[in-house]
Write a protein that holds these residues in place. Structure first.
Motif, short mmCIF file in Angstrom:
data_model
loop_
_atom_site.label_atom_id
_atom_site.label_comp_id
_atom_site.label_asym_id
_atom_site.label_seq_id
_atom_site.Cartn_x
_atom_site.Cartn_y
_atom_site.Cartn_z
N GLY A 93 7.10 17.16 -4.18
CA GLY A 93 6.40 16.05 -4.92
C GLY A 93 5.28 16.59 -5.86
N ARG A 103 4.70 3.18 -0.09
CA ARG A 103 3.82 4.06 0.71
C ARG A 103 2.28 3.44 0.23
NH1 ARG A 103 7.58 5.07 2.38
NH2 ARG A 103 6.51 4.40 4.27
N ALA A 104 1.54 3.94 1.25
CA ALA A 104 0.00 3.42 0.92
C ALA A 104 -0.37 4.74 -0.16
CB ALA A 104 -0.67 3.59 2.29
N ARG A 105 -0.83 4.18 -1.21
CA ARG A 105 -1.21 5.10 -2.09
C ARG A 105 -2.75 4.94 -2.28
NH1 ARG A 105 3.21 6.60 -5.30
NH2 ARG A 105 4.93 5.41 -4.84
N PRO A 106 -3.30 5.99 -2.69
CA PRO A 106 -4.81 5.88 -2.80
C PRO A 106 -4.85 5.01 -4.19
CG PRO A 106 -3.97 7.97 -3.83
CD PRO A 106 -2.90 7.41 -2.81
N GLN A 117 1.68 6.93 -12.16
CA GLN A 117 2.37 6.77 -11.08
C GLN A 117 3.46 5.70 -11.35
OE1 GLN A 117 0.36 5.77 -7.52
NE2 GLN A 117 -0.73 7.86 -7.43
N PRO A 118 4.86 5.88 -11.10
CA PRO A 118 5.80 4.76 -11.46
C PRO A 118 5.60 3.58 -10.35
CG PRO A 118 6.89 6.64 -9.86
CD PRO A 118 5.48 6.67 -10.07
N ARG A 142 8.80 0.97 -6.08
CA ARG A 142 9.79 0.12 -5.80
C ARG A 142 10.72 0.89 -4.35
NH1 ARG A 142 13.91 0.16 -10.43
NH2 ARG A 142 13.09 2.05 -11.14
N GLY A 143 11.40 -0.10 -3.88
CA GLY A 143 11.95 0.59 -2.67
C GLY A 143 11.04 0.80 -1.52
N ALA A 144 11.11 2.24 -1.47
CA ALA A 144 10.08 2.90 -0.41
C ALA A 144 8.83 2.53 -0.91
CB ALA A 144 10.49 4.10 0.11
#
Lengths: 323, 222
Positions: free
Chosen positions: A233, A13-16, A5-6, A9-11
Motif C-alpha cells: 500500500g 481502519r483508524a486513519r491519521p 484518501q478514498p 467503505r467496508g473495512a
C-alpha cells in the motif's frame, strides 16, 4: 501535498487525521533525507565519482560563462575609452580652432573635448612614429588641427549619431571613429553567450542522464523493496521519495564540487593572468561567480539531480503498473 | 467481503488463466483456495490485490469495484488487505521490528503507536524476543511468522496468504494454520491459497478448488 484518501467503505481502519497526516508526511521526508544521505555516504567512492561527473558537466558552461563575463568587463572599459576625433579644415588657424573647439564642447552629447593644434598633432605623430627626419623635410605641416571628443553615451549607436552631427558643423572636415572592432567584439560576446547557453543546455542534459542512470541502478538494486512496499500500500510518492532525495544530494554534491574546482582553477590562473595584464599596463582581475551565481548554480544542479531521479523512478513505476 | 462475478483473465490474448469465476466470501469467513500449480490460484489472488485487472467480469472487495478503482486509490485499497507471501518477502537490510513496522510506516502512523502495534503483532506470532534480529538470522518458519506479523500489524479486514506453508514441515505448517485461525476468530476474513491437501482436510473450512482456470468445487472440505 496531502495524500488523498478514498472514502473509507467496508473495512474501516483508524486513519491519521489531516494534521497527523501532515506530520507523518514531514516525518517521512526527514527520515528519507537522512536515509538517502546515509546510503550515499556508505559508498563514498561511487558517490564521489557520480558527483565528479556532474561537476565536470557543470564546470564547462560555468567556466565559459565566466570567460564571457570577463570579456564583457573588458568591453565596458573599452566603451568608456571610446572617443571621436574631429579634424578641422586645413585653412583654420589656431585661434579659430580654439573657438571651434569651445563650440564643440557646448554641443549636446559631448562630455569633454581636448584640442590638438596642428603643431601638437605633428609632434604626437613624430613621437609615435619616431620619424623626425622624414617629416622635418616637409615645407608645411600637412596635419590639420583636431579635437578629441569624449561622448556622453559610449554606446556605438549614440557615438555614430554624434559623429554624423559633428561632421556637419562648419569648419569640420571629417570625424573619425573606429567602432568596427568594438562592434565585432560585442557580436563575438553575444555569440559566446549563445554558445554558453547551448553548452549549458547540453551539459544540463548530461547531468540529467548521469543522475538518471545512477538512480536507475539504485532502483534496480532495491527492486524487491519497491515491490514489497507497493504490495502493502505504498503510494508512488512514498516510493519515489528516497530516490528523489538521492538525486538531489547528487546534484548538490556535484554543484559544490564544481564551485570548488572553479575556485581552484581561478586561483591557479590568477598569477599568469595578472602578469599578462600588467605587461599591458592594465589592471585586470579574473571574475568569480559571486554569491548569487554560486547559489544559482547549486540550486540548478540540485534541481537537475532531483529531476533526473524523478525520470528514472517514474520510468520504473510506469513499467510496474497493474495491467 | 469478496465477490467474483463472471471473472475471466487472459494473458496475451490466448492463454486463459481464469474463466467465468463466480463466488462470494462473507465477512469473517475463513476458506482455502486449492488446485494444482497453474490452475489459477495466483492469478485469482493477484486480482484481489489489484495487481492485475480481470479481462472480463467484476471483482468486488470490501465494497470496492476494483475495476473502477482509480490508480491513485489503489495504495489505500491495498492497506486494507494483509498479504502473506510464500517466500515471505522480508527486507533483508533491516531488522525484524522495521520489517513488521513497514505497513505502518507507509501509512504514516505515529512512531509510538506503531511500536506498540508492532510489538503486539510480534508477540502474537511468538517472536517478540527477536525484534532486533535480522531476517537472515531466523529460521524459515520464523521468517514466515514475521511475514504474518507484518500482514496483520495493520489489523486488516482481509488476510490473503499465498502458499504460506509451502516451505515448512508439517508441525510448523500446523502452527502457522493455527495462527490464521486465531486471526479469523477475532473477525478477520482469511483466504489461503494452498495445495497442502492433507492439512486442508484436517481443518474443515470452506474450500474453493480451481482446475485449469475454472472453479470446479466450492464447499466444505471432504
Amino acid at each position: 501535498m496531502s495524500e488523498r484518501q478514498p472514502a473509507p467503505r467496508g473495512a474501516q481502519r483508524a486513519r491519521p487525521g489531516p494534521a497527523g497526516g501532515g506530520r507523518a508526511w514531514l516525518r517521512h521526508h526527514r527520515a528519507m533525507l537522512g536515509d538517502s544521505a546515509l546510503r550515499l555516504v556508505r559508498r563514498p567512492l561511487a558517490t564521489l565519482l557520480t558527483m565528479l561527473a556532474i561537476a565536470i558537466a557543470l564546470i564547462l558552461p560555468a567556466g565559459l560563462w565566466l570567460v564571457l563575463d570577463s570579456a564583457q568587463l573588458l568591453d565596458a572599459q573599452l566603451d568608456e575609452s571610446a572617443t571621436l576625433t574631429v579634424y578641422f579644415d586645413h585653412d583654420i588657424d589656431e585661434s579659430r580652432a580654439l573657438a571651434l573647439s569651445e563650440t564643440l564642447g557646448a554641443e549636446p552629447g559631448v562630455a569633454g573635448t581636448r584640442l590638438v593644434t596642428a603643431a601638437e598633432g605633428l609632434d604626437e605623430f613624430q613621437r609615435a612614429l619616431g620619424v623626425d627626419d622624414a617629416l622635418s623635410q616637409l615645407e608645411r605641416n600637412p596635419l590639420p588641427a583636431s579635437v578629441v571628443v569624449t561622448p556622453d553615451d559610449p554606446s556605438p549607436a549614440a557615438v555614430q549619431a554624434l559623429s554624423q552631427r559633428l561632421g556637419q558643423l562648419p569648419g569640420v572636415d571629417e570625424v573619425r571613429l573606429d567602432l568596427a572592432w568594438l562592434d565585432r567584439l560585442q557580436q563575438l560576446a553575444a555569440l559566446g553567450q549563445r554558445v554558453a547557453l547551448a553548452l549549458g543546455l547540453l551539459f544540463g542534459l548530461g547531468v540529467l542522464l548521469v543522475v538518471g542512470n545512477t538512480i536507475r541502478l539504485a532502483v534496480e538494486s532495491r527492486r524487491q523493496e519497491i515491490e514489497v512496499v507497493t504490495l502493502i500500500g505504498a503510494t508512488h510518492a512514498f516510493v519515489r521519495r528516497p530516490f528523489l532525495y538521492s538525486g538531489a544530494w547528487y546534484g548538490l554534491g556535484g554543484g559544490l564540487l564544481a564551485l570548488g574546482i572553479l575556485a581552484l582553477g581561478g586561483n591557479w590562473l590568477a598569477a599568469p593572468v595578472n602578469a599578462l595584464a600588467e605587461s599591458y599596463g592594465a589592471r585586470f582581475a579574473l571574475p568569480t561567480l559571486g554569491v548569487s551565481n554560486s547559489v544559482f548554480l547549486l540550486l540548478f544542479s540540485t534541481l537537475l539531480g532531483w529531476l533526473g531521479a524523478w525520470l528514472a523512478v517514474g520510468r520504473h513505476l510506469a513499467e510496474t503498473k497493474p495491467r | 467481503m469478496i465477490a467474483f462475478e463472471h471473472v475471466g483473465k487472459r494473458y496475451g490474448g490466448r492463454f486463459e488463466a481464469l474463466a467465468d469465476i463466480n463466488f462470494r466470501v462473507e465477512r469473517g469467513e475463513m476458506l482455502f483456495l486449492t488446485g494444482h500449480s497453474g490452475a489459477g490460484k495466483s492469478s485469482l489472488l493477484r486480482l484481489i490485490m489489484r495487481l492485475e485487472r480481470p479481462s472480463r467480469g467484476r471483482v468486488l472487495v470490501a465494497g470496492h469495484d476494483l475495476d473502477r478503482l482509480h490508480l491513485s486509490q489503489v495504495p489505500y485499497y491495498r492497506r486494507q488487505i494483509g498479504v502473506v507471501f510464500q517466500d515471505h518477502q522480508l527486507l533483508f537490510d533491516r531488522d525484524i521490528f522495521a520489517n513488521v513496522a513497514l505497513p505502518l510506516t507507509i501509512q504514516g502512523i505515529e512512531p509510538h503507536e506503531a511500536a506498540r502495534r508492532v510489538r503486539a503483532a510480534l508477540d502474537k506470532v511468538g517472536l517478540l524476543h527477536r525484534e532486533r534480529a535480522l531476517p537472515i538470522e531466523l529460521s524459515t518458519g520464523e521468517q514466515q511468522r514475521v511475514g504474518i506479523a507484518r500482514a496483520v500489524v495493520n489489523k486488516p479486514a482481509l488476510l490473503l496468504a499465498d502458499e504460506p506453508t509451502g516451505n515448512l514441515d508439517p508441525q510448523l505448517s500446523a502452527d502457522i494454520m493455527r495462527l490464521f485461525e486465531d486471526f479469523n476468530r477475532i473477525g478477520t476474513t482469511v483466504l489461503i491459497a494452498s495445495h497442502d491437501l492433507a492439512l486442508i482436510a484436517r481443518l474443515r473450512h470452506r474450500v474453493l478448488k480451481l482446475r485449469e482456470g475454472r472453479l470446479v468445487r466450492d464447499g466444505e472440505a471432504a
